[in-house]
Design a protein around this motif. Sequence first.
Motif: not given
Ligand SMILES: Cc1cc2nc3c(=O)[nH]c(=O)nc-3n(C[C@H](O)[C@H](O)[C@H](O)COP(=O)(O)OP(=O)(O)OC[C@H]3O[C@@H](n4cnc5c(N)ncnc54)[C@H](O)[C@@H]3O)c2cc1C
Lengths: 284, 759
Positions: A30-33, A105-110, A112-116, A123-125, A191-193
Amino acid sequence: MKPAAFDYYAPLTTEAALALLAEHGEEGKILAGGQSLVPTMAFRLARPATLIDINRIASLDFCRADDEVLRIGALTRHARFETPFLPGPLGALLADVAHNIAHTPIRSRGTFCGSLAHADPASEWCCTALTLGATMVVANHVSERRVAVADWFQSLFTTALQPDELLTEARLPLRDESWRYGFYEFNRRAGDFALAMSVVALRLEGGVVREAQIGLGGVGTTPILAKDAAAALIGQAPGEAAWGIAAELAATCFEPTEDINASPEYRRDLVRAVTKRALRKAVA
Amino acid sequence: MDGIGASVRRIEDPPLLRGEGRFAADIDLPGQLHMRVVRAGMAHGRILSIDTAAAAAIPGVVAIWTGADVASLPPIGFRMMGLTALEPYRQPILAQRVVRYVGEPLAVVFAEDPYVAEDAEELVYADIEALPVIIRAAGPIGDFDAAHGTEPTIIRKAYGDIAAAFAAAEHVVELELAVGRHTGVPLETRGASAAYDAATGRLAMHGAAKVPHTNRIAIARMLDLSLDQLHLHEGHVGGGFGIRGELYPEDVLVCLAAMRLGRPVKWIEDRREHLMAANHSRDQLHRIRAAIDARGFVLGVEDEFWVDQGAYVRTHASTVPDLAAGMLPGPYLFPAYAAAAHVRLTNKTPAGTYRAPGRFEGTFVRERLIDAIAERVGLDPIAVRRINLIPPESMPFDRGLDALGTPLVYDSGDYALLLDKFLRHLDYEMLQASLATRRAAGEHVGLGLAFFVEKSGLGPFDDVRLELDAGGRAVLVTGAASVGQGVETSLAQITGEMLGISYLDVTVVHGQTDRIARGMGAFATRVTVMTGTAIVLAAEKLRARLLAKAAELLQQPVSALVLRDGAAQAEGGSPSIALPALIAACLAEEDAPRMVAEATFESGHMTYPYGIHLAIARVDAETGGVVLERLAVAYDIGRTVNPMLVEGQIHGGAAQGIGGALMEEFLYDEDGQPLCTNLADYVMPTSGEMPPIDILLTEDAPSGIGRLGVKGAGEGGTTAAGAAIAAAVDAALGGRVPITQLPITPSRLHAAMKQAGFE
Ligand SMILES: Cc1cc2nc3c(=O)[nH]c(=O)nc-3n(C[C@H](O)[C@H](O)[C@H](O)COP(=O)(O)OP(=O)(O)OC[C@H]3O[C@@H](n4cnc5c(N)ncnc54)[C@H](O)[C@@H]3O)c2cc1C
């Protein structure tokens, strides 16, 4: 930093996405954010043969408070929480947490469910969902099931999600007025992990703590509930004495990971600090 | 009103802001192939075999080369400060039999598109037998190869009677100090594109930066071309900082491939490669001791240090240890001095210069030493600095050393005056009082101050050609280069000032080897001093011709006329003749389309700007985190061409200094695996970590070198940042935790605080 070749699908319905997942199994992702997946693909640490982009599935783009739960659909972006989505302490907590996730920019794409689903231990979430007792709603092409957060995180980047399943929604319980929340993390840059974080929830009544949860993130292979630390607060008056005891228990309740930023010993010390600070913030 | 001294906007910016920049990756040549470098994954090993068959079988792969295919080419030579003893340590363009660091080019793939090239890269399999890995420069000397050890040379610099100084000492203060491995990380990674025209035998390379003319000579020599067969072209450059634009294996490979394969070849480095392949820097360990008298006056300083050069000696050869040893004494008298720099080869990415090379390290070491002396004699750190500063009446001050092959003679300076001005500017007493109040209330907050002397304006020469067209617009052609620092603007301002026209009517052509025969490029903060003076000399020739003609036409003595506001005019503005008419009159005589003047400025001495950094830091005692609350920089650069650009240089430089002080470090494990190969693990400051930066620019000590009085402004924002921040952290912790190592990371500080019994 160019990903390996992959097939790309952008289904318009959840059913279509689930059918694709069923068809591609382990090979489909799955591609979410894309904020975690795409960088790992660019480094070729992940090389899914098929990407199933859910961004065009309108029915997954929701976030609403129903009777007792906040329902967070798969396309809810981090940014949604930056200004409090709910009135009261929970909305404030989620806003505080959201501001600590990466950058605008990352928060506007990433999502909640993707984090989980990704289950980064920092991950904060993930830490928030564990502390607050979230429920995951997951579906495959034949059925839907619910998974309690306690059963969700299995190990580093590994959850109860099966290869053919989609996390359609995460649910956070809406608690009554007597609950207070606090969050604190320590990182090297905004903004870092985090090197360590803590999310706490306290129910206060009659000047003492009646119920408590303390979650820790960034310090082990999964987010962690510091149960003994939380239990030690029950019946205590909020304040430095209680926080000190809880922080001490939190610091010793887990197997710390080691990386270039922190030794195990340092991580324990950080947990001591972040737990205390999250508790202080909860009653501030 | 937009000449020297005006904070005018950059002429570089409009295309950049419109997204019309032409960076290396923006250059696409028809029919181009994409090059991908296969890099060693092992830090040290003997190459037994390289299997390219599977990679070559991928459709779209055109060629794969290994070391054997380029064995006839010489290794990359030295651009400056070369020593015979260092020659065996030069880097081949592809590893020959041995790999020496993770990231070393082992093979190259050429393919129809960059994705295919990367697919093929993964399938090149190298069988490598592990050899012992060295990752600590100050450890025992090992073997580089059968004939050479890992310490090719010790660079020594000394003056005065050091033994007598120590014999006479009241106290001896000794410190061991370390600066971590970090480097400049330009936003734009490296890149190059080359095309060869077999019909004319001409090769063109785009993506050059910093030193196009020098690299043209070097590449031509390596590829056995005559100079007129090869031209290098600089486009927009997204940051240089010393590392970008040096000649690297990839540049030569791109050129060679364009010739051998008969198609244009493009290479763009990715960030991961960049952090393993482009020059690293710093990484020095110093053992320093000072002989002092009872009041803290330094009688002599002895410093022994180890420089981790990494796996090869690259273009800069001995530049960094040379500068570190030569410039360590800085602004202080130090009547006797002896330095010994051990150049050590290890199994890390090779190192070169990075903004304030040798001075960031040396300033940290020297200023920490002065702080330790203050502590020892129980004096205020500023008081100890005052009694050791070189007094203004000793200027010019012959250090009795050399650096970069030039005698180290401080051309001008009033160090104590700058200190007075800076303390007044900061309201220092008040500042200290407010910090003391905060400390009394339990905060761990402190202030640190560090002095520095920089250098700039390195010769030996700069040429310019200045052209004036019939419309009164000037074209300046220079062999200097732009790395984004605002060279076009400041050179246009100097030209405009000299010719009495607006800087907006000056076009600056730089970094093109086909436009001017010789050029030194942009490094060592040299351009404003060197090119600036060459412009003055060329402009004076044009001015003489213009004013002579104007005198004739206006019936005025030449001495009564000036060029101003686009005209030749008498004092008061009348009579006057507009430049186009005047130029037309000159050209009519010469029967030429434009007026042209050329000039060369030669110099065997550098200029020495100087300054002070002040940092205020707060320590989070529980986490070891440091918050830099404020950084202030005082800088005397003699004369300022564009204050806004200078402030920009200081801001950017300070960010890099802050990075080196608190965050940036290339870590390696015991096997020589790099642990910081992305921008999450290699931690650089962002806008979130930048404190407000307060700048005091003074012009109290113009340089007598060159014609403008200017000294360079490029590096002083960085130089003393590490020293000042370390002192501030030290002060924040009440002197209880010795700060002897940069960067001061939270984990390191936390551990040191625990060790010091902090709770
Ligand atoms: C520079 C940078 C800094 C960051 N700092 C932090 C931070 O400080 N804290 C933090 O928590 N995160 C951080 N992130 C990660 C960011 O928050 C991601 O957005 C998040 O971890 C994943 O969400 P996503 O929607 O982008 O998922 P994606 O990147 O699209 O997917 C991540 C994984 O989850 C799977 N997936 C996604 N959605 C679903 C779904 N609905 N069902 C099943 N599988 C799914 C995908 O298949 C993939 O394996 C950072 C990212 C970057 C690039």
